[in-house]
Design an enzyme around this catalytic site. Structure first.
Site, PDB file in Angstrom:
ATOM      1  N   GLU A  36      13.600   1.489 128.807  1.00 62.14           N
ATOM      2  CA  GLU A  36      12.492   2.192 128.161  1.00 62.14           C
ATOM      3  C   GLU A  36      12.933   2.930 126.895  1.00 62.14           C
ATOM      4  O   GLU A  36      12.486   4.034 126.612  1.00 62.14           O
ATOM      5  CB  GLU A  36      11.858   3.173 129.151  1.00 62.14           C
ATOM      6  N   CYS A  37      13.810   2.303 126.128  1.00 65.56           N
ATOM      7  CA  CYS A  37      14.396   2.909 124.936  1.00 65.56           C
ATOM      8  C   CYS A  37      13.882   2.195 123.691  1.00 65.56           C
ATOM      9  O   CYS A  37      13.501   1.024 123.751  1.00 65.56           O
ATOM     10  CB  CYS A  37      15.931   2.774 125.039  1.00 65.56           C
ATOM     11  N   GLY A  38      13.886   2.888 122.585  1.00 65.70           N
ATOM     12  CA  GLY A  38      13.525   2.248 121.321  1.00 65.70           C
ATOM     13  C   GLY A  38      14.460   1.098 120.971  1.00 65.70           C
ATOM     14  O   GLY A  38      14.084   0.188 120.226  1.00 65.70           O
ATOM     15  N   TYR A  39      15.684   1.126 121.505  1.00 62.41           N
ATOM     16  CA  TYR A  39      16.648   0.057 121.256  1.00 62.41           C
ATOM     17  C   TYR A  39      16.563  -1.070 122.283  1.00 62.41           C
ATOM     18  O   TYR A  39      17.291  -2.056 122.178  1.00 62.41           O
ATOM     19  CB  TYR A  39      18.075   0.620 121.242  1.00 62.41           C
ATOM     20  N   THR A  40      15.687  -0.949 123.275  1.00 63.76           N
ATOM     21  CA  THR A  40      15.584  -1.960 124.328  1.00 63.76           C
ATOM     22  C   THR A  40      15.404  -3.381 123.778  1.00 63.76           C
ATOM     23  O   THR A  40      15.969  -4.323 124.347  1.00 63.76           O
ATOM     24  CB  THR A  40      14.476  -1.587 125.335  1.00 63.76           C
TER      25      THR A  40
END
Length: 164
Positions: A36-40
């Protein structure tokens, strides 16, 4: 003799031992991940990197962690389903691990010893390249994408170098 990455082991997402010594002779890109990360979306690039280089001896190893922003809340089943369904991930994944602080997995404590505390992950999708002999060959922050020239060049050099 000093330690190498081959001295450590994780547990795979399916609950089996995952000894890094099993990757002797291969280059391993270890990445702490989160769903659930912007980098996912980097999962897609990591999968592409794995597909393009696994026959040459590259292993991409995802290490899910909930250490940054509680962005990996799922259990092993949820993580595996998410990665496979959303990004087609079939590279090895470990069970969820702590990657920072005193309770960090021993591999990540070794990284901190090798690089100093500043070398510890600062966020999800921090990347560490381990060479064919288990030595640390490089580290890149989350902002370095899997297809970044500096990362792919280092992987190419690690794959071109013979094991000692």
């Amino acid at each position: 003799m000093s330690r190498t990455a081959h001295d450590f082991e994780f547990v795979s997402l399916d609950g089996k031992p995952l000894k890094l010594s099993g990757f002797k002779g291969k280059a391993v890109l270890v990445v702490n991940t989160a769903s659930e990360c912007g980098y996912t979306p980097q999962y897609a690039g990591l999968q592409t990197l794995w597909q393009a280089n696994k026959a040459k001896g590259l292993v991409v190893l995802g290490v899910p962690s909930n250490d940054f922003g509680a962005q990996e809340p799922g259990d092993a089943t949820a993580i595996g389903k998410f990665c496979a369904a959303r990004y087609g991930v079939d590279f090895p994944l470990t069970t969820k691990q702590k990657v920072i602080g005193a309770g960090a997995h021993p591999f990540y404590r070794w990284i901190a010893e090798e690089l100093g505390e500043a070398g510890s992950p600062r966020w999800n999708f921090h990347k560490y390249l381990i060479d064919r002999d288990g030595a640390l060959a490089g580290a890149w922050p989350s902002s370095v994408a899997p297809d970044a020239k500096e990362l792919t060049a280092a992987i190419g050099a690690a794959l071109d170098a013979p094991a000692r």
